[in-house]
Design an enzyme around this catalytic site. Structure first.
Site, mmCIF file in Angstrom:
data_model
loop_
_atom_site.group_PDB
_atom_site.id
_atom_site.type_symbol
_atom_site.label_atom_id
_atom_site.label_comp_id
_atom_site.label_asym_id
_atom_site.label_seq_id
_atom_site.Cartn_x
_atom_site.Cartn_y
_atom_site.Cartn_z
ATOM 1 N N ASN A 1 -6.249 8.759 -21.636
ATOM 2 C CA ASN A 1 -5.142 8.184 -22.509
ATOM 3 C C ASN A 1 -4.525 6.809 -21.947
ATOM 4 O OD1 ASN A 1 -3.361 9.158 -20.737
ATOM 5 N ND2 ASN A 1 -1.905 10.135 -22.286
ATOM 6 N N ASP B 1 9.272 14.848 2.869
ATOM 7 C CA ASP B 1 8.501 14.522 3.647
ATOM 8 C C ASP B 1 8.107 15.526 4.819
ATOM 9 O OD1 ASP B 1 7.002 12.466 2.189
ATOM 10 O OD2 ASP B 1 7.733 10.890 3.391
ATOM 11 N N TYR C 1 5.837 18.687 -9.094
ATOM 12 C CA TYR C 1 4.501 18.121 -9.366
ATOM 13 C C TYR C 1 3.782 19.188 -8.579
ATOM 14 C CZ TYR C 1 0.016 16.252 -7.645
ATOM 15 O OH TYR C 1 -1.288 16.323 -7.412
ATOM 16 N N SER D 1 7.800 -0.341 4.325
ATOM 17 C CA SER D 1 8.923 0.396 4.675
ATOM 18 C C SER D 1 8.357 1.752 5.419
ATOM 19 C CB SER D 1 9.730 1.148 3.942
ATOM 20 O OG SER D 1 10.516 -0.262 3.256
ATOM 21 N N LYS E 1 0.698 22.225 -10.047
ATOM 22 C CA LYS E 1 -0.694 22.507 -9.486
ATOM 23 C C LYS E 1 -0.883 23.934 -8.998
ATOM 24 C CE LYS E 1 -2.575 18.339 -10.046
ATOM 25 N NZ LYS E 1 -3.450 17.961 -10.920
ATOM 26 N N SER F 1 -3.991 20.183 -5.031
ATOM 27 C CA SER F 1 -3.506 19.286 -4.249
ATOM 28 C C SER F 1 -3.163 19.840 -2.868
ATOM 29 C CB SER F 1 -2.436 18.453 -4.761
ATOM 30 O OG SER F 1 -1.526 18.022 -3.862
ATOM 31 N N ARG G 1 -1.114 12.326 8.473
ATOM 32 C CA ARG G 1 -1.626 12.978 7.228
ATOM 33 C C ARG G 1 -3.296 12.873 7.465
ATOM 34 N NH1 ARG G 1 2.850 13.682 6.867
ATOM 35 N NH2 ARG G 1 4.199 13.463 4.885
ATOM 36 N N PHE H 1 -6.337 16.431 0.117
ATOM 37 C CA PHE H 1 -5.350 15.874 1.134
ATOM 38 C C PHE H 1 -5.017 14.675 0.521
ATOM 39 C CE2 PHE H 1 -4.255 19.427 4.053
ATOM 40 C CZ PHE H 1 -4.842 20.275 3.546
ATOM 41 N N ASN H 2 -5.255 13.425 1.282
ATOM 42 C CA ASN H 2 -4.545 12.038 1.055
ATOM 43 C C ASN H 2 -5.822 11.402 0.777
ATOM 44 O OD1 ASN H 2 -2.219 13.527 2.469
ATOM 45 N ND2 ASN H 2 -1.332 11.333 1.966
ATOM 46 N N ILE I 1 -9.508 8.645 -8.925
ATOM 47 C CA ILE I 1 -10.691 9.626 -8.432
ATOM 48 C C ILE I 1 -11.521 9.772 -9.481
ATOM 49 C CG2 ILE I 1 -11.231 11.738 -7.434
ATOM 50 C CD1 ILE I 1 -7.989 11.924 -6.495
ATOM 51 N N ASN J 1 -1.815 6.072 -17.018
ATOM 52 C CA ASN J 1 -1.859 5.437 -15.640
ATOM 53 C C ASN J 1 -3.219 4.851 -14.969
ATOM 54 O OD1 ASN J 1 -0.230 5.292 -13.251
ATOM 55 N ND2 ASN J 1 -1.683 6.812 -12.296
#
Ligand code: NAD
Ligand code: WQD
Length: 356
Positions: free
Chosen positions: A40, A304, A158, A225, A162, A134, A240, A187-188, A20, A43
């Site tokens: 850094n 979930d 996580y 999956s 936030k 989030s 979602r 959201f997603n 993002i 990721n």
């Protein structure tokens, strides 16, 4: 009201090489802002920085400093070298499952680094911040669509990082009435830059469904999956609110421009208000890439929930923002990025091309 011509600013973007952050850096430059990016590469990869530079247009500039945000001395040195007017703070670790395994790392990177950032901002007289929050803060929401005043019920480390950061930022604004902070609860986020240069390039096996589907489509993974088809939804799979990353980036630019309108801490959802099931997403991606994609239903993924969809009306009211891209465009752009960069940024520089 909103200023007709927001002033050009110099903005510190933490996590600028990430999914993002990179799109937002490009969006800010297009509006004439100067971006000081830090990351850094925990990721992400330096290749993203080259591509942000390749997409610079509109008069803005991009400076990059490689640093670990937890290193307060390094951050202070960067701000001394490049004074900024405001900050957009993306840098964080974001894998829900991993946060259960290594919670202290999550509290260190997500909470401790945010404390250091705020302290450094105080030391440099910077008092305007947009923070990456989030929808995971809502947990298993009682009802959808979800408004910002729904109770916070984070269900994993996580999400708690936030929620803690939001509370810290509210306390900072209470103590320092000249501070202006907006926490954007996404959201997603999904999709990619239409140029095919920037996109989502997760390390290892993707946790999120859209990059997983994209890797199935490009042949890196055998099949998706589907985590459960016995949810109380029309086709039984989870629903979602997928939102195009370019819409998210625009939301940050508008939130930055609007910071001056209200002191204190504001919380705003960034979503489309439309839900899409896993099956619908798979069908949309199959249409985008032109072939059937193998999938197999497996057990539900622990933690979930059946359905998470935003009520995005506050963003419209306060920021004049509304998502303009649909799931078909997210799939088209994610596929464009994936097929041009089958191995992500490891594929090195790529020529800018459009997907339309
Ligand atoms: P990302 O992992 O692609 O980007 C985060 C960036 O932060 C990476 O480039 C990483 O290298 C960097 N980073 C991590 N730790 C750092 C440190 N100690 N010092 C400096 N840089 C560091 O993730 P993203 O999807 O771009 O997410 C950006 C933000 O949005 C995160 O705060 C995330 O929690 C939040 N968010 C993401 C989603 C999503 O699904 N992508 C949804 C809601 C909120
Ligand atoms: C979406 C849907 C899965 C993978 C996460 C974080 C949240 C926020 C956004 C950061 C669900 C299904 C998934 C797969 C599947 N991130 N799925 N097969 O879980 O909604 O949200 O990202 O803040 O905090 O929790 O996103 O993409 O993992 O899952 O069937 O291989 O796809 O069950 O219904 P999620 P997701």
């Amino acid at each position: 009201g909103r200023p007709a011509h927001p002033r050009r600013e110099t903005v510190l973007v933490t996590g600028a090489a990430g999914f993002i952050g990179s799109h937002t850096a490009v969006e800010l430059m297009a509006a004439g802002h100067h971006v000081v990016g830090v990351d850094n590469f925990a990721n992400s990869s330096p290749g993203a920085v080259d591509r942000i530079r390749a997409l610079a247009a509109g008069g803005g500039s991009f400076e990059f400093v490689e640093l670990d945000l937890r290193d307060r001395a390094a951050l202070a040195a960067a701000l001394r070298h490049c004074p900024v007017d405001a900050v957009i703070h993306f840098a964080a670790k974001k894998a829900v499952g991993e946060s259960v395994e290594i919670p202290l790392d999550y509290y260190d990177t997500n909470v401790n680094a945010t404390l250091g950032l705020v302290e450094t901002m105080l030391g440099h007289g910077v008092n305007r911040l947009v923070f990456s929050s989030s929808c995971s803060i809502y947990g298993d929401a009682a009802s959808v669509p979800i408004r910002e005043d729904a109770p916070a019920r984070p269900t994993n480390p996580y999400a708690r990082t936030k929620w803690m950061c939001e509370q810290i930022l509210a306390d900072v604004c209470h103590r320092y009435p000249d501070w202006h902070v907006t926490s954007l609860r996404y959201f997603n986020p999904a999709g990619a830059h239409p140029s095919g240069l920037l996109g989502e390039d997760p390390r290892g096996v993707p946790n999120n469904v859209l990059p997983y589907i994209a890797q199935v489509a490009v042949g890196r993974r055998a099949e998706l999956s589907v985590f459960g088809d016995d949810y109380p939804t029309p086709d039984g799979t989870g629903i979602r609110d997928y939102i195009h990353v370019v819409d998210i980036a625009e939301g940050h630019r508008l939130a930055l421009d609007a910071l001056g309108e209200a002191p204190g801490h504001r919380v705003i959802n960034l979503g489309t208000g439309r839900g899409t099931s896993v099956r619908e997403l798979l069908d949309a991606f199959a249409a985008a890439c032109g072939r059937e994609l193998p999938a197999r239903v497996v057990a539900r993924r622990p933690g979930d929930v059946a359905e998470l969809v935003a009520d995005p009306s506050l963003a419209r009211e306060l920021l004049g923002w509304k998502a303009t891209h649909d799931v078909a465009e997210m799939c088209r752009d994610a596929w464009n990025f994936q097929r041009r960069n089958p191995n992500g940024y490891a594929d090195g520089p790529a020529g800018a091309t459009t997907s339309t």
